[in-house]
Design an enzyme around this catalytic site. Structure first.
Site, short mmCIF file in Angstrom:
data_model
loop_
_atom_site.label_atom_id
_atom_site.label_comp_id
_atom_site.label_asym_id
_atom_site.label_seq_id
_atom_site.Cartn_x
_atom_site.Cartn_y
_atom_site.Cartn_z
CD GLU A 106 2.44 -2.70 6.22
OE1 GLU A 106 2.06 -1.62 6.67
OE2 GLU A 106 2.13 -3.07 5.08
NE ARG A 160 0.74 -0.03 8.99
CZ ARG A 160 1.37 0.98 8.42
NH1 ARG A 160 1.42 2.15 9.01
NH2 ARG A 160 1.98 0.81 7.26
CG ASP A 161 -0.25 -3.85 11.45
OD1 ASP A 161 -1.33 -3.24 11.51
OD2 ASP A 161 0.52 -3.78 10.47
CD GLN A 199 -7.41 -4.09 8.63
OE1 GLN A 199 -7.01 -2.99 8.33
NE2 GLN A 199 -7.99 -4.36 9.80
CB SER A 254 -3.78 -5.40 10.82
OG SER A 254 -4.34 -5.55 9.55
CG MET A 311 -10.71 -9.35 3.01
SD MET A 311 -10.87 -11.12 2.72
CE MET A 311 -9.51 -11.34 1.59
CG ASN A 312 -6.50 -4.59 3.80
OD1 ASN A 312 -7.58 -4.04 3.95
ND2 ASN A 312 -5.45 -4.24 4.50
CG ASP A 313 -3.60 -6.63 6.39
OD1 ASP A 313 -3.52 -6.45 5.18
OD2 ASP A 313 -3.05 -5.89 7.22
C1 FRU Z 1 -1.05 -4.21 5.72
C2 FRU Z 1 -1.65 -2.97 6.36
C3 FRU Z 1 -1.45 -2.98 7.88
C4 FRU Z 1 -2.56 -2.09 8.36
C5 FRU Z 1 -3.67 -2.46 7.41
C6 FRU Z 1 -4.61 -1.35 7.08
O1 FRU Z 1 -1.65 -4.52 4.50
O2 FRU Z 1 -1.09 -1.80 5.82
O3 FRU Z 1 -0.17 -2.58 8.28
O4 FRU Z 1 -2.88 -2.28 9.69
O5 FRU Z 1 -3.06 -2.92 6.22
O6 FRU Z 1 -5.70 -1.81 6.35
#
Ligand code: FRU
Length: 483
Positions: free
Chosen positions: A208, A147-148, A44, A89, A26-28
């Site tokens: 980001e 992005r994002d 994520q 994201s 898991m990330n963001d």
């Molecule tokens: C931040 C990031 C975002 C991107 C996502 C990809 O941690 O790099 O900029 O959308 O993670 O997983």
């Protein structure tokens, strides 16, 4: 709440009240939205393993900010779709009752849309990208870093910000507007590295995960500073917004712990600004693969502004529901009194509320996740130190001795800190297995990771150097499991 599979239930480093998926990566936090009485958290997620790749949007919801229900994946990359290499994201929007997710498809990066069913369980991807390329006057680099998307409704229409870079010039946040959420017009950079060169915190080469929102009398632009060479961290600029232009007045680090990243803010029905961030692992990749999971969400933090424009953060008050009856409660204790009170408490799921007189010693604080040296000998001891150092004017968290494992990273993270004149320092600490989250006077926060090896690295003790520390308040609760 969902029962954990047996093998994970025995994993001592796996958090039990910070949100994370059952397994894998898991990330963001993404698409945070308060919808029909539930807080929805998308994130994520890689369903194929505990490493970044094939990024989907995981999904969970909570009615009380403590207990989370896992829901089916919301967005999945599909061959032939604009997001074939990953659903990166983005944010959620309530468009007059219709739920929408705006996100970045890769590769190359472009801004996409999906429309949800009323229960937010089914998502229909829009057939075309909304924004396919960065503006022509921006050099977003070989990977088209662009992005994002983050969207809000202004008085005169919809606005979107996107994180990007302008090669050789640094990070840039791009501002767009729209009448219908489908057709977007590029306006100009809302902020660039060249606008903030006089602020003290270095702003890297790419920005980001922007969030832009009103807070009290000001506006806050929160973004995550990325750079290939160095470390990553989120910063917040507080300032004024008028005529589609933002003037930053003040800059702050959102968290000083070194593993908190890509925060996102949600406005709930009570108009509170709630923030979550991704806490990454601070141990070697092999240890992450062996664990079968990587990445945890921070606790929800309520944001407000200090009179001087600084960002204040406190743990959401709902978390008090997790408390079991107080394991220790003391007032006006010296070092011996505090040691005695804390010696009775052990645990891996704890909340501590400590107040101390910052003038009473050169260094004051406490150690958590402590293994008794009487048992293990001085050099086999484990502990994580959280302390104020008056001589240097800093607050720090030291994980140098947190783990005897060679796979765990060790560091001392430090933030400039000046106590409020005439007041005690208020320290709130949440220990959740490998997560330690620290709030100092609501002004300085640290999220760190600690992976002790001894089964009895569960203790607490006060810490002081150079003086007779005075602890005005000492309260500890064990917290219930919630995930
Ligand atoms: C931040 C990031 C975002 C991107 C996502 C990809 O941690 O790099 O900029 O959308 O993670 O997983």
């Amino acid at each position: 709440m969902n029962a954990l599979p047996d093998d994970l239930a025995h994993d001592r480093h796996r958090p039990r009240y910070h949100f994370l998926p059952h397994a894998n990566w898991m990330n963001d936090p993404n698409g945070l939205i308060h919808w029909q009485g539930y807080y929805h958290l998308f994130y994520q997620y890689n369903p194929h393993g505990p490493f970044h790749g094939t990024i989907h949007w995981g999904h969970a919801r909570s009615a009380d900010l403590c207990h989370w229900e896992h829901l089916p994946v919301a967005l999945a990359p599909a061959p032939g779709d604009w997001d074939a290499d990953g659903c990166w994201s983005g944010c959620a929007v309530n468009a007059d009752g219709v739920p929408l997710l705006f996100y970045t498809g890769t590769s190359p990066q472009r801004q996409l849309l999906a429309t949800g069913s009323p229960d937010l369980l089914h998502w229909q991807k829009h057939p075309e990208p909304l924004i396919a390329t960065p503006p022509p006057d921006i050099d977003a680099g070989p990977h088209q870093d662009f992005r994002d998307p983050y969207i809000w409704r202004g008085d005169d229409g919809w606005y979107m910000v996107i994180g990007s870079q302008d090669v050789g010039k640094g990070g840039v946040i791009l501002l767009y507007c729209s009448d219908d959420l489908l057709n977007w017009k590029y306006l100009h950079p809302l902020l660039r590295t060249s606008d903030v060169q006089n602020f003290p915190i270095w702003s890297g080469s790419m920005w980001e995960c922007p969030n832009f929102f009103p807070l009290d009398e000001s506006h806050v632009l929160m973004l995550s500073v990325w750079d290939q060479q160095v470390t990553y961290y989120p910063v917040a600029f507080t300032g004024d917004y008028a005529g589609q232009c933002f003037t930053p007045r003040r800059q702050s680090r959102v968290d000083w712990g070194g593993c908190f990243y890509a925060p996102q803010v949600l406005r709930d029905a009570d108009n509170r600004a709630l923030m979550w961030g991704w806490l990454w692992e601070q141990r070697a990749r092999d240890a992450q693969l062996a664990a079968g999971w990587a990445g945890v969400m921070s606790l929800p933090r309520v944001l407000s502004l200090a009179p001087d424009g600084g960002l204040l953060q406190k743990p959401a008050p709902e978390l008090a529901q997790l408390r079991l009856p107080a394991a220790c409660a003391g007032v006006a204790l010296d070092l011996t009194g505090a040691s005695d009170a804390l010696s009775a408490v052990h645990g891996e799921q704890l909340e501590l509320w400590v107040e101390f007189d910052p003038l009473s010693a050169a260094e004051v604080g406490l150690d958590v996740c402590v293994a008794p040296d009487a048992v293990h000998g001085e050099h086999a001891e484990e502990f994580t130190r959280i302390a104020y150092d008056a001589t240097r004017g800093v607050f720090y968290v030291d994980t140098t001795h947190a783990s005897l494992s060679a796979t765990a990273f060790h560091e001392i993270v430090t933030a400039p800190f000046t106590p409020q004149p005439g007041a005690s320092v208020q320290l709130r600490v949440f220990v959740d297995h490998s997560v330690v989250e620290v709030f100092v006077d609501e002004r300085v926060c640290f999220a760190v990771r600690s992976y002790p090896t001894h089964p009895d690295s569960l203790g607490l003790r006060p810490f002081a150097r150079g003086g007779q520390p005075r602890f005005e308040r000492l309260e500890v609760w064990e917290l219930q499991e919630a995930i």
